[in-house]
Design a protein around this motif. Structure first.
Motif, PDB file in Angstrom:
ATOM      1  N   ALA A 202     -26.652 -23.297 -40.939  1.00 54.50           N
ATOM      2  CA  ALA A 202     -27.183 -22.735 -39.688  1.00 54.50           C
ATOM      3  C   ALA A 202     -26.085 -22.124 -38.807  1.00 54.50           C
ATOM      4  CB  ALA A 202     -27.963 -23.804 -38.927  1.00 54.50           C
ATOM      5  N   PRO A 203     -24.925 -22.778 -38.627  1.00 50.02           N
ATOM      6  CA  PRO A 203     -23.882 -22.155 -37.785  1.00 50.02           C
ATOM      7  C   PRO A 203     -23.437 -20.788 -38.297  1.00 50.02           C
ATOM      8  CG  PRO A 203     -23.406 -24.474 -38.106  1.00 50.02           C
ATOM      9  CD  PRO A 203     -24.535 -24.148 -39.029  1.00 50.02           C
ATOM     10  N   ALA A 204     -23.272 -20.645 -39.619  1.00 45.61           N
ATOM     11  CA  ALA A 204     -22.852 -19.359 -40.180  1.00 45.61           C
ATOM     12  C   ALA A 204     -23.906 -18.288 -39.916  1.00 45.61           C
ATOM     13  CB  ALA A 204     -22.597 -19.492 -41.685  1.00 45.61           C
ATOM     14  N   ARG A 205     -25.184 -18.649 -40.114  1.00 48.30           N
ATOM     15  CA  ARG A 205     -26.254 -17.671 -39.881  1.00 48.30           C
ATOM     16  C   ARG A 205     -26.356 -17.320 -38.399  1.00 48.30           C
ATOM     17  NH1 ARG A 205     -30.857 -19.753 -40.622  1.00 48.30           N
ATOM     18  NH2 ARG A 205     -30.291 -21.905 -41.139  1.00 48.30           N
ATOM     19  N   ALA A 206     -26.179 -18.311 -37.523  1.00 45.28           N
ATOM     20  CA  ALA A 206     -26.265 -18.044 -36.083  1.00 45.28           C
ATOM     21  C   ALA A 206     -25.114 -17.167 -35.606  1.00 45.28           C
ATOM     22  CB  ALA A 206     -26.276 -19.365 -35.311  1.00 45.28           C
ATOM     23  N   ALA A 225     -32.454 -25.521 -33.602  1.00 45.10           N
ATOM     24  CA  ALA A 225     -33.162 -26.176 -34.703  1.00 45.10           C
ATOM     25  C   ALA A 225     -32.226 -27.114 -35.459  1.00 45.10           C
ATOM     26  CB  ALA A 225     -33.737 -25.120 -35.646  1.00 45.10           C
ATOM     27  N   ARG A 226     -30.975 -26.724 -35.577  1.00 46.98           N
ATOM     28  CA  ARG A 226     -29.980 -27.577 -36.241  1.00 46.98           C
ATOM     29  C   ARG A 226     -29.704 -28.833 -35.411  1.00 46.98           C
ATOM     30  NH1 ARG A 226     -27.645 -29.677 -40.650  1.00 46.98           N
ATOM     31  NH2 ARG A 226     -25.366 -29.544 -40.720  1.00 46.98           N
ATOM     32  N   LEU A 227     -29.638 -28.691 -34.098  1.00 51.11           N
ATOM     33  CA  LEU A 227     -29.267 -29.809 -33.232  1.00 51.11           C
ATOM     34  C   LEU A 227     -30.337 -30.893 -33.150  1.00 51.11           C
ATOM     35  CD1 LEU A 227     -27.534 -27.824 -30.357  1.00 51.11           C
ATOM     36  CD2 LEU A 227     -26.452 -29.560 -31.787  1.00 51.11           C
ATOM     37  N   VAL A 228     -31.593 -30.569 -33.456  1.00 54.11           N
ATOM     38  CA  VAL A 228     -32.654 -31.587 -33.369  1.00 54.11           C
ATOM     39  C   VAL A 228     -32.857 -32.318 -34.689  1.00 54.11           C
ATOM     40  CG1 VAL A 228     -33.838 -30.359 -31.524  1.00 54.11           C
ATOM     41  CG2 VAL A 228     -34.457 -29.883 -33.897  1.00 54.11           C
ATOM     42  N   GLU A 229     -32.065 -31.977 -35.715  1.00 55.60           N
ATOM     43  CA  GLU A 229     -32.214 -32.660 -36.995  1.00 55.60           C
ATOM     44  C   GLU A 229     -31.719 -34.098 -36.890  1.00 55.60           C
ATOM     45  OE1 GLU A 229     -30.046 -30.282 -39.688  1.00 55.60           O
ATOM     46  OE2 GLU A 229     -31.434 -28.580 -39.606  1.00 55.60           O
ATOM     47  N   GLU A 239     -20.231 -27.762 -34.436  1.00 50.84           N
ATOM     48  CA  GLU A 239     -20.386 -26.396 -34.936  1.00 50.84           C
ATOM     49  C   GLU A 239     -21.522 -25.678 -34.214  1.00 50.84           C
ATOM     50  OE1 GLU A 239     -18.915 -26.786 -39.584  1.00 50.84           O
ATOM     51  OE2 GLU A 239     -21.003 -27.188 -39.082  1.00 50.84           O
ATOM     52  N   ALA A 240     -22.664 -26.362 -34.097  1.00 49.55           N
ATOM     53  CA  ALA A 240     -23.831 -25.746 -33.459  1.00 49.55           C
ATOM     54  C   ALA A 240     -23.578 -25.468 -31.984  1.00 49.55           C
ATOM     55  CB  ALA A 240     -25.052 -26.651 -33.635  1.00 49.55           C
ATOM     56  N   LEU A 241     -22.968 -26.412 -31.263  1.00 51.80           N
ATOM     57  CA  LEU A 241     -22.708 -26.228 -29.832  1.00 51.80           C
ATOM     58  C   LEU A 241     -21.697 -25.106 -29.587  1.00 51.80           C
ATOM     59  CD1 LEU A 241     -22.569 -29.942 -28.619  1.00 51.80           C
ATOM     60  CD2 LEU A 241     -24.302 -28.229 -27.999  1.00 51.80           C
ATOM     61  N   ALA A 242     -20.732 -24.954 -30.490  1.00 55.64           N
ATOM     62  CA  ALA A 242     -19.752 -23.876 -30.330  1.00 55.64           C
ATOM     63  C   ALA A 242     -20.435 -22.514 -30.411  1.00 55.64           C
ATOM     64  CB  ALA A 242     -18.659 -23.991 -31.389  1.00 55.64           C
ATOM     65  N   VAL A 243     -21.380 -22.373 -31.362  1.00 55.98           N
ATOM     66  CA  VAL A 243     -22.113 -21.107 -31.475  1.00 55.98           C
ATOM     67  C   VAL A 243     -23.012 -20.903 -30.258  1.00 55.98           C
ATOM     68  CG1 VAL A 243     -23.686 -19.752 -32.895  1.00 55.98           C
ATOM     69  CG2 VAL A 243     -22.044 -21.273 -33.985  1.00 55.98           C
ATOM     70  N   TYR A 244     -23.643 -21.984 -29.774  1.00 47.88           N
ATOM     71  CA  TYR A 244     -24.497 -21.909 -28.582  1.00 47.88           C
ATOM     72  C   TYR A 244     -23.686 -21.385 -27.394  1.00 47.88           C
ATOM     73  CZ  TYR A 244     -28.463 -23.479 -25.661  1.00 47.88           C
ATOM     74  OH  TYR A 244     -29.551 -23.536 -24.831  1.00 47.88           O
ATOM     75  N   ALA A 245     -22.491 -21.927 -27.210  1.00 48.71           N
ATOM     76  CA  ALA A 245     -21.641 -21.488 -26.093  1.00 48.71           C
ATOM     77  C   ALA A 245     -21.251 -20.021 -26.243  1.00 48.71           C
ATOM     78  CB  ALA A 245     -20.393 -22.364 -26.010  1.00 48.71           C
ATOM     79  N   LEU A 246     -20.930 -19.587 -27.461  1.00 49.29           N
ATOM     80  CA  LEU A 246     -20.574 -18.190 -27.685  1.00 49.29           C
ATOM     81  C   LEU A 246     -21.747 -17.276 -27.361  1.00 49.29           C
ATOM     82  CD1 LEU A 246     -18.708 -15.957 -28.691  1.00 49.29           C
ATOM     83  CD2 LEU A 246     -19.464 -16.462 -31.019  1.00 49.29           C
ATOM     84  N   ALA A 247     -22.961 -17.656 -27.793  1.00 49.47           N
ATOM     85  CA  ALA A 247     -24.145 -16.841 -27.495  1.00 49.47           C
ATOM     86  C   ALA A 247     -24.339 -16.704 -25.993  1.00 49.47           C
ATOM     87  CB  ALA A 247     -25.376 -17.458 -28.146  1.00 49.47           C
ATOM     88  N   ASN A 248     -24.082 -17.779 -25.248  1.00 47.12           N
ATOM     89  CA  ASN A 248     -24.216 -17.713 -23.792  1.00 47.12           C
ATOM     90  C   ASN A 248     -23.175 -16.784 -23.165  1.00 47.12           C
ATOM     91  OD1 ASN A 248     -26.270 -19.533 -24.019  1.00 47.12           O
ATOM     92  ND2 ASN A 248     -25.271 -21.199 -22.944  1.00 47.12           N
ATOM     93  N   ILE A 249     -21.951 -16.845 -23.674  1.00 48.96           N
ATOM     94  CA  ILE A 249     -20.905 -15.958 -23.157  1.00 48.96           C
ATOM     95  C   ILE A 249     -21.279 -14.498 -23.428  1.00 48.96           C
ATOM     96  CG2 ILE A 249     -18.544 -15.179 -23.575  1.00 48.96           C
ATOM     97  CD1 ILE A 249     -18.377 -17.572 -21.935  1.00 48.96           C
ATOM     98  N   ASP A 299      -6.987 -30.043 -33.020  1.00 49.15           N
ATOM     99  CA  ASP A 299      -7.891 -29.817 -34.137  1.00 49.15           C
ATOM    100  C   ASP A 299      -7.912 -28.331 -34.472  1.00 49.15           C
ATOM    101  OD1 ASP A 299      -9.934 -29.695 -35.948  1.00 49.15           O
ATOM    102  OD2 ASP A 299     -11.294 -30.990 -34.836  1.00 49.15           O
ATOM    103  N   GLY A 300      -7.524 -27.976 -35.707  1.00 48.40           N
ATOM    104  CA  GLY A 300      -7.451 -26.570 -36.081  1.00 48.40           C
ATOM    105  C   GLY A 300      -8.709 -26.014 -36.703  1.00 48.40           C
ATOM    106  N   ARG A 301      -9.796 -26.798 -36.774  1.00 45.29           N
ATOM    107  CA  ARG A 301     -11.029 -26.269 -37.350  1.00 45.29           C
ATOM    108  C   ARG A 301     -11.532 -25.076 -36.540  1.00 45.29           C
ATOM    109  NH1 ARG A 301     -14.315 -31.857 -37.835  1.00 45.29           N
ATOM    110  NH2 ARG A 301     -13.259 -32.101 -35.821  1.00 45.29           N
ATOM    111  N   GLY A 302     -12.142 -24.118 -37.226  1.00 39.05           N
ATOM    112  CA  GLY A 302     -12.578 -22.900 -36.559  1.00 39.05           C
ATOM    113  C   GLY A 302     -13.521 -23.151 -35.406  1.00 39.05           C
ATOM    114  N   TRP A 303     -14.504 -24.029 -35.603  1.00 42.24           N
ATOM    115  CA  TRP A 303     -15.465 -24.273 -34.522  1.00 42.24           C
ATOM    116  C   TRP A 303     -14.796 -24.964 -33.344  1.00 42.24           C
ATOM    117  CZ3 TRP A 303     -16.372 -29.059 -32.566  1.00 42.24           C
ATOM    118  CH2 TRP A 303     -16.101 -30.179 -33.357  1.00 42.24           C
ATOM    119  N   SER A 304     -13.797 -25.815 -33.626  1.00 45.25           N
ATOM    120  CA  SER A 304     -13.076 -26.494 -32.552  1.00 45.25           C
ATOM    121  C   SER A 304     -12.261 -25.489 -31.738  1.00 45.25           C
ATOM    122  CB  SER A 304     -12.161 -27.570 -33.144  1.00 45.25           C
ATOM    123  OG  SER A 304     -11.402 -28.196 -32.135  1.00 45.25           O
TER     124      SER A 304
END
Length: 661
Positions: A202-206, A225-229, A239-249, A299-304
């Motif tokens: 879901a994060p990649a598609r979002a 939809a990912r966050l309610v699983e 991962e999901a929250l990082a994409v959510y924040a980007l969409a808001n920006i 943390d060097g992960r991309g979403w982080s």
């Protein structure tokens, strides 16, 4: 090769090849191959792992190789980038086999030894590959993490596991900005377990929906939809929250952050510090925080990295509105290329807002460079639009118009409401200073101001002054008053010192039809404020009013000050208007002097030289009362009201005569 390793190009291969090296690199690889097998294994492990603590190491022996220096705390310093690349390119299967066994024999449970064994063509358990992938992801080595995850998917015991590992690889690729690689991975593993693959990716598609398809609504729906699983891990929620924040920006809708806060509250713990900082910022938008109070994140992960970028951008926007901001340089120093793109795009907005044009030029080049790799069409158009704004502000109208017309032909603009506003602002900056007031006012009149544009948009609250300035020049006094009242109502709950100054400047410009006192008071107070451009705009209107009141010498002094202030902020767009007013002042001074009688002219020159009425009367054989009468008649003709202004009025006239001669 160094550029490939730093992920500025397409996904690199697993390791560099000898054919990639320079002559110097080939020589270093030969030196590496001449070492003993044990030393080669140790140095290779350091080259791949980057941390001395993951392998049992003799620091003195490692340093003696000439490739690295291992300090007491475990910090590794390579002799050069060429040496590190040469080790990776020059290693053979036995070297990787030895390095992998060293990693597994060490005391650290977290290492990338499985990748060494994989490169040595040994069979590796999928659990070890997953552990290595996590190690490399946290170390900001996404390509190596992907290799481990794809190999783990190939060796997975069940189709569901294979799909989950493949989705994790796709997410890593997407958070690095490589959507084609993410799609390739998902396409290859679609037969495994489609339901799991779609759910976990879901994060990649979002990210694709938000950046490539310009559909932030769909992106938010995908991650929600990912966050309610059920049984979602903290990392998956991150991962999901990082994409959510980007969409808001990207959206620029302040109300969207309410949904982010709710999603954050329902997400599993432990929460990433960047998300905590985001919720804190949007919960107290008028409170400034000290950056050093935030905990350091390694943390060097991309979403982080993306989450930390979103937090920093929100802080920058808040501080800019509160007037506490310093120019940000997030885009140039970010490691992850998607983060570098996002940061450069929105940092450019803050730089344009604050008129840091030289820094904006540099940051926009970063944005253009990264968007040539990361497929984010709106971000690229945003960088182009800010380039056009920069050109228009500097007075480079032809270049700005050409760029503006090219951007407006792009189909992607259909989903870009705020970007269209920026393009309108460029149009206003081109047309208004040229005297096309009706065209500029029409653009400003047909859009409703909102809090985001007024406080942190590229043009900020200054466009309110543009509206008032042009409306007054077109004799639309009531429209100017109404727009100021509307803006004041919008800004009432949102403190902004800059917006408050601009509104006061608008009211002073409106009042200048009957009294200049508000403008004079505000200009006096502005000497202690950082709003150079805003002050210059008001001073220009004030000078124009002085000239219309025939106070020509005062108007000229103010215009010369305006000329300096506009040069300070590179506002070349306004120089034509300033120079036109200066020419009008010179013509007015000559006209007034020509109206003086010979006697009035002689008395005016003597008075300008500092003589009193009595001294002038003695020299010209006149009574002091007669001298005063002549001066009383001369003052209105010269456009002045006091004896102290005589000298400037006559000097201006003489300067004009000299120039004409």
């Amino acid at each position: 090769m160094i550029a490939r390793l730093s992920r500025r190009d397409r996904w690199p291969e697993v390791l560099p090849r000898l054919s990639d090296l320079t002559v110097e690199g080939v020589a270093a690889a030969a030196d590496f191959q001449a070492l003993s097998p044990e030393l080669r294994a140790h140095v290779l492990a350091l080259a791949l792992q980057g941390v001395a603590g993951v392998v049992p190491l003799d620091p003195a022996a490692a340093s003696a190789t000439g490739f690295v220096d291992v300090e007491r705390g475990g910090l590794i310093t390579w002799s050069s980038d060429v040496h590190r690349v040469a080790v990776l390119a020059g290693a053979d299967l036995d070297d990787h086999r030895g390095a992998g066994r060293l990693c597994f024999s060490g005391t650290s449970a977290r290492h990338g030894g499985a990748l060494h064994l994989l490169l040595a063509r040994e069979t590796v358990d999928h659990t070890d590959l997953i552990a290595a992938a996590d190690f490399f992801a946290r170390a900001d080595r996404p390509s190596w993490a992907m290799v481990c995850l794809v190999s783990a998917a190939d060796a997975a015991p069940t189709p569901a596991d294979a799909a989950s590992f493949a989705a994790a690889a796709a997410n890593i690729a997407a958070f690095e900005g490589d959507f084609s690689e993410a799609e390739r991975v998902m396409r290859n593993f679609t037969p495994s377990d489609t339901k799991v693959l779609v759910r976990d990716s879901a994060p990649a598609r979002a990210l694709r929906q938000a950046l490539v398809e310009n559909n932030t609504v769909a992106a938010r729906a995908t991650v929600l939809a990912r966050l309610v699983e059920p049984d979602l891990s903290a990392s998956a929620a991150g991962e999901a929250l990082a994409v959510y924040a980007l969409a808001n920006i990207i959206d620029g809708d302040p109300t969207a952050w309410e949904g982010f806060s709710r999603a954050f509250s329902a997400a599993p713990s432990p929460a990433h510090p960047a998300f905590v900082a985001i919720v804190r910022t949007i919960g107290a938008p008028n409170t400034a925080y000290e950056p050093h109070l935030d905990p350091p994140v390694t943390d060097g992960r991309g979403w982080s990295q993306l989450a930390e970028c979103m937090s920093s951008l929100l802080d920058a926007f808040r501080d800019m509105r509160l007037e506490y901001s310093a120019p940000a340089v997030l885009g140039a120093r970010a490691g992850n290329r998607l983060v570098r793109t996002v940061a450069a795009t929105w940092v450019s907005v803050t730089l344009a807002h604050n008129h840091h044009w030289s820094m904006l030029d540099t940051e926009l080049k970063v944005a253009m460079d990264t968007t040539s790799i990361v497929p984010a069409p709106l971000m690229r158009l945003n960088a182009e639009a800010l380039f056009a704004l920069l050109e228009a502000f500097r007075g480079e109208r032809a270049a700005a118009r050409e760029r503006l017309d090219r951007i407006r032909s792009e189909p992607a603009l259909r989903r870009a409401y705020r970007l269209r506003l920026v393009l309108d602002s460029v149009d206003v900056m081109i047309e208004g200073p040229q005297g096309n007031y009706e065209h500029a006012l029409a653009l400003l009149s047909t859009r409703e101001p909102d809090i985001l544009d007024l406080t942190v948009g590229p043009c900020g609250p200054v466009e309110i002054f543009d509206f008032v300035d042009y409306a007054l020049l077109l004799q639309q006094h009531e429209e100017a008053v109404a727009r100021v009242e509307q803006a004041r109502e919008i800004l009432r709950p949102h403190h902004s010192e800059r917006a408050a100054f601009v509104l006061a400047a608008c009211e002073a410009a409106i009042a200048a039809r009957t009294t200049l006192t508000p403008a004079e008071d505000l200009l006096a107070r502005a000497q202690t404020l950082p709003f150079v451009y805003e002050c210059a705009r008001l001073r220009l209107v004030y000078a124009e009013r002085l000239r219309r009141l025939s106070r020509t010498a005062e108007a000229r002094r103010q215009l010369l000050r305006v000329e300096v202030e506009f040069k300070t902020v590179q506002a070349g767009a306004w120089m034509d208007r300033v120079h036109s007013e200066l020419r009008a002042c010179q013509r007015g001074a000559v006209m007034h002097v020509a109206d003086l009688t010979e006697q009035e002219s002689r008395i005016a020159e003597l008075a300008a030289g500092g003589l009193s009425n009595k001294e002038i009367g003695t020299r010209l054989h006149l009574s002091p009362r007669t001298v005063g009468g002549h001066l009383y008649k001369a003052f209105p003709k010269l456009g002045i009201t006091t004896r102290a202004q005589l000298r400037d009025a006559l000097v201006n006239a003489n300067l004009h005569d000299t120039t004409e001669g």
